[in-house]
Design a protein around this motif. Structure first.
Motif, mmCIF file in Angstrom:
data_model
loop_
_atom_site.group_PDB
_atom_site.id
_atom_site.type_symbol
_atom_site.label_atom_id
_atom_site.label_comp_id
_atom_site.label_asym_id
_atom_site.label_seq_id
_atom_site.Cartn_x
_atom_site.Cartn_y
_atom_site.Cartn_z
ATOM 1 N N ASP A 89 -1.174 27.954 13.700
ATOM 2 C CA ASP A 89 -0.915 28.371 12.317
ATOM 3 C C ASP A 89 -0.308 27.267 11.461
ATOM 4 O OD1 ASP A 89 1.566 28.362 13.500
ATOM 5 O OD2 ASP A 89 2.132 30.392 12.900
ATOM 6 N N GLY A 90 -0.422 26.024 11.928
ATOM 7 C CA GLY A 90 0.065 24.900 11.139
ATOM 8 C C GLY A 90 -0.957 24.443 10.113
ATOM 9 N N ALA A 91 -0.595 23.437 9.325
ATOM 10 C CA ALA A 91 -1.522 22.853 8.355
ATOM 11 C C ALA A 91 -2.646 22.148 9.101
ATOM 12 C CB ALA A 91 -0.786 21.861 7.459
ATOM 13 N N THR A 92 -3.871 22.299 8.628
ATOM 14 C CA THR A 92 -5.015 21.708 9.309
ATOM 15 C C THR A 92 -4.982 20.187 9.218
ATOM 16 O OG1 THR A 92 -6.357 23.667 8.813
ATOM 17 C CG2 THR A 92 -7.525 21.674 9.477
ATOM 18 N N PHE A 93 -5.048 19.548 10.352
ATOM 19 C CA PHE A 93 -5.009 18.086 10.430
ATOM 20 C C PHE A 93 -6.268 17.495 9.812
ATOM 21 C CE2 PHE A 93 -5.339 14.080 12.991
ATOM 22 C CZ PHE A 93 -4.166 13.503 12.547
ATOM 23 N N ASP A 94 -6.110 16.474 8.975
ATOM 24 C CA ASP A 94 -7.250 15.804 8.368
ATOM 25 C C ASP A 94 -6.936 14.327 8.191
ATOM 26 O OD1 ASP A 94 -5.477 15.764 6.221
ATOM 27 O OD2 ASP A 94 -6.621 17.185 4.996
ATOM 28 N N GLN A 95 -7.890 13.578 7.651
ATOM 29 C CA GLN A 95 -7.715 12.132 7.547
ATOM 30 C C GLN A 95 -6.560 11.733 6.627
ATOM 31 O OE1 GLN A 95 -9.556 10.077 9.592
ATOM 32 N NE2 GLN A 95 -7.951 8.644 8.991
ATOM 33 N N PRO A 96 -6.392 12.361 5.453
ATOM 34 C CA PRO A 96 -5.235 12.004 4.619
ATOM 35 C C PRO A 96 -3.902 12.208 5.345
ATOM 36 C CG PRO A 96 -6.839 13.193 3.303
ATOM 37 C CD PRO A 96 -7.324 13.266 4.733
ATOM 38 N N MET A 97 -3.805 13.264 6.156
ATOM 39 C CA MET A 97 -2.569 13.485 6.907
ATOM 40 C C MET A 97 -2.384 12.394 7.954
ATOM 41 S SD MET A 97 -1.266 16.830 9.097
ATOM 42 C CE MET A 97 -1.740 17.994 7.808
ATOM 43 N N ALA A 98 -3.481 12.000 8.614
ATOM 44 C CA ALA A 98 -3.411 10.917 9.591
ATOM 45 C C ALA A 98 -2.976 9.615 8.916
ATOM 46 C CB ALA A 98 -4.765 10.732 10.272
ATOM 47 N N ASN A 99 -3.527 9.342 7.747
ATOM 48 C CA ASN A 99 -3.156 8.136 6.997
ATOM 49 C C ASN A 99 -1.664 8.123 6.702
ATOM 50 O OD1 ASN A 99 -5.860 7.440 6.978
ATOM 51 N ND2 ASN A 99 -6.212 8.084 4.869
ATOM 52 N N ALA A 100 -1.145 9.261 6.237
ATOM 53 C CA ALA A 100 0.272 9.346 5.873
ATOM 54 C C ALA A 100 1.161 9.177 7.100
ATOM 55 C CB ALA A 100 0.551 10.684 5.188
ATOM 56 N N LEU A 101 0.813 9.813 8.203
ATOM 57 C CA LEU A 101 1.632 9.725 9.412
ATOM 58 C C LEU A 101 1.580 8.331 10.034
ATOM 59 C CD1 LEU A 101 0.866 13.184 11.086
ATOM 60 C CD2 LEU A 101 3.013 12.453 10.017
ATOM 61 N N SER A 102 0.478 7.600 9.817
ATOM 62 C CA SER A 102 0.360 6.260 10.392
ATOM 63 C C SER A 102 1.354 5.279 9.771
ATOM 64 C CB SER A 102 -1.067 5.732 10.221
ATOM 65 O OG SER A 102 -1.328 5.368 8.873
ATOM 66 N N LEU A 103 1.928 5.652 8.644
ATOM 67 C CA LEU A 103 2.906 4.798 7.967
ATOM 68 C C LEU A 103 4.334 5.049 8.457
ATOM 69 C CD1 LEU A 103 1.530 5.113 4.313
ATOM 70 C CD2 LEU A 103 1.058 3.314 5.988
ATOM 71 N N GLU A 129 4.285 21.223 10.745
ATOM 72 C CA GLU A 129 3.509 21.996 11.704
ATOM 73 C C GLU A 129 2.030 21.675 11.510
ATOM 74 O OE1 GLU A 129 4.631 26.073 11.228
ATOM 75 O OE2 GLU A 129 6.591 25.754 12.159
ATOM 76 N N ILE A 130 1.348 21.360 12.617
ATOM 77 C CA ILE A 130 -0.029 20.874 12.530
ATOM 78 C C ILE A 130 -0.947 21.673 13.465
ATOM 79 C CG2 ILE A 130 -1.561 18.914 12.970
ATOM 80 C CD1 ILE A 130 0.693 17.058 12.226
ATOM 81 N N SER A 131 -2.129 21.980 12.959
ATOM 82 C CA SER A 131 -3.211 22.575 13.742
ATOM 83 C C SER A 131 -4.411 21.639 13.668
ATOM 84 C CB SER A 131 -3.585 23.950 13.166
ATOM 85 O OG SER A 131 -4.821 24.397 13.692
ATOM 86 N N ILE A 132 -5.184 21.561 14.757
ATOM 87 C CA ILE A 132 -6.404 20.734 14.695
ATOM 88 C C ILE A 132 -7.643 21.592 14.443
ATOM 89 C CG2 ILE A 132 -5.432 18.902 16.129
ATOM 90 C CD1 ILE A 132 -7.272 19.959 18.412
ATOM 91 N N GLY A 133 -7.453 22.875 14.178
ATOM 92 C CA GLY A 133 -8.604 23.716 13.869
ATOM 93 C C GLY A 133 -8.323 25.182 14.099
ATOM 94 N N LEU A 142 -3.517 18.741 24.308
ATOM 95 C CA LEU A 142 -4.762 18.086 23.883
ATOM 96 C C LEU A 142 -4.765 17.868 22.370
ATOM 97 C CD1 LEU A 142 -7.382 19.942 26.124
ATOM 98 C CD2 LEU A 142 -6.204 17.773 26.543
ATOM 99 N N ALA A 143 -4.202 18.806 21.636
ATOM 100 C CA ALA A 143 -4.098 18.649 20.185
ATOM 101 C C ALA A 143 -3.179 17.480 19.841
ATOM 102 C CB ALA A 143 -3.578 19.937 19.548
ATOM 103 N N ALA A 144 -2.088 17.334 20.571
ATOM 104 C CA ALA A 144 -1.164 16.217 20.345
ATOM 105 C C ALA A 144 -1.850 14.887 20.623
ATOM 106 C CB ALA A 144 0.074 16.374 21.224
ATOM 107 N N ALA A 145 -2.700 14.850 21.651
ATOM 108 C CA ALA A 145 -3.441 13.625 21.967
ATOM 109 C C ALA A 145 -4.395 13.271 20.836
ATOM 110 C CB ALA A 145 -4.212 13.791 23.280
ATOM 111 N N VAL A 146 -5.044 14.281 20.263
ATOM 112 C CA VAL A 146 -5.955 14.059 19.135
ATOM 113 C C VAL A 146 -5.196 13.459 17.956
ATOM 114 C CG1 VAL A 146 -7.314 15.242 17.359
ATOM 115 C CG2 VAL A 146 -7.625 15.831 19.767
ATOM 116 N N VAL A 147 -4.053 14.044 17.630
ATOM 117 C CA VAL A 147 -3.252 13.565 16.497
ATOM 118 C C VAL A 147 -2.766 12.136 16.745
ATOM 119 C CG1 VAL A 147 -1.075 13.895 15.253
ATOM 120 C CG2 VAL A 147 -2.558 15.857 15.724
ATOM 121 N N ALA A 148 -2.249 11.872 17.944
ATOM 122 C CA ALA A 148 -1.743 10.534 18.266
ATOM 123 C C ALA A 148 -2.846 9.495 18.169
ATOM 124 C CB ALA A 148 -1.121 10.533 19.661
ATOM 125 N N ASP A 149 -4.029 9.807 18.681
ATOM 126 C CA ASP A 149 -5.156 8.881 18.628
ATOM 127 C C ASP A 149 -5.538 8.582 17.186
ATOM 128 O OD1 ASP A 149 -8.230 8.381 18.405
ATOM 129 O OD2 ASP A 149 -7.794 7.958 20.504
#
Length: 237
Positions: A89-103, A129-133, A142-149
């Motif tokens: 039930d977290g916010a859906t993970f997407d590329q803009p979120m990945a960009n922001a977290l990479s900083l 809070e993050i969801s991958i789908g 596995l979701a954490a691995a996706v986000v970290a990658d």
């Protein structure tokens, strides 16, 4: 970047982080991932980390006490930019979120399990809070691995080609265009002539048009999103 991951079954994450780009990032000293077994912070002979839900119902709930001990211990070692909880039930993970977290510099990820965590964990510690789908996994590992990658590959120096991550799908709300390699012809199937021309401007134009076409065909929702973003930007001028 330093990423700490709290898990009930950290062994699930050892494989993904021991290979490929994630391993390369650690070897280059650009990222460090540490796994923490939540049971190490539990008490009693059984090292219990879950219990029945108040009010009844099926499934177990991750207890607040071992999670609190783990997070408090880690917070004494470093200050976290975000404490992330992987949950459907977290916010859906997407590329803009990945960009922001990479900083960010320091991230802590808590992997959900069973029926989730005691709500007081979310209220006291979690900042994102993050969801991958829209589906449910057996746990958040596995979701954490996706986000970290997705995050780590964006760190400058991790990829061999520094511009590669910038041309990925979703970076500009478009899918990446088709790509080809040798041979230039296979069983009558030919690579588009423009890609063999060596004319950089024409190749870039072809790639952009192909990207727009593919996005319109496969993900029209992204085209709508891009149009809305453009409209919002123009309205603020």
């Amino acid at each position: 970047m330093h990423i700490d991951i709290i898990s009930v079954v950290p062994g699930l994450l050892e494989g993904p982080f021991a290979h490929s780009i994630l391993k390369r990032a650690e070897e280059k000293g650009l990222a460090k991932i540490q796994l923490h077994n939540l049971r190490d912070f539990a008490t009693g002979k059984q090292k219990q980390v879950d219990d029945y839900a108040f009010g009844g119902g099926a499934g177990m709930v991750m207890m607040i006490e071992p999670i609190a001990r783990c997070i408090e211990t880690l917070r004494r070692e470093r200050v976290y930019d975000e404490i992330i909880y992987m949950t459907p039930d977290g916010a859906t993970f997407d590329q803009p979120m990945a960009n922001a977290l990479s900083l960010k510099q320091n991230l802590l990820i808590l992997c959900g399990h069973y029926k989730g965590v005691d709500e007081r964990v979310r209220e006291r510690y979690i900042t994102k809070e993050i969801s991958i789908g829209d589906f449910v996994l057996s746990g958040g590992e596995l979701a954490a691995a996706v986000v970290a990658d997705a995050i780590i590959r964006l760190i400058p120096g991790v990829l061999n080609d520094e511009t590669s991550a910038l041309t990925d799908s979703f970076q500009d709300d478009l899918l990446a265009p088709p790509v080809y390699t040798r041979p230039s012809e296979f069983e009558g199937m030919k690579v588009p002539e423009v890609l063999l021309s060596g004319h950089e401007a024409k190749i870039n134009e072809w790639r952009f048009e192909a990207s727009v076409r593919r996005t319109r065909e496969r993900r029209p929702d992204l085209m709508e999103k891009s149009s809305q973003s453009t409209g919002d930007h123009e309205s603020t001028k």
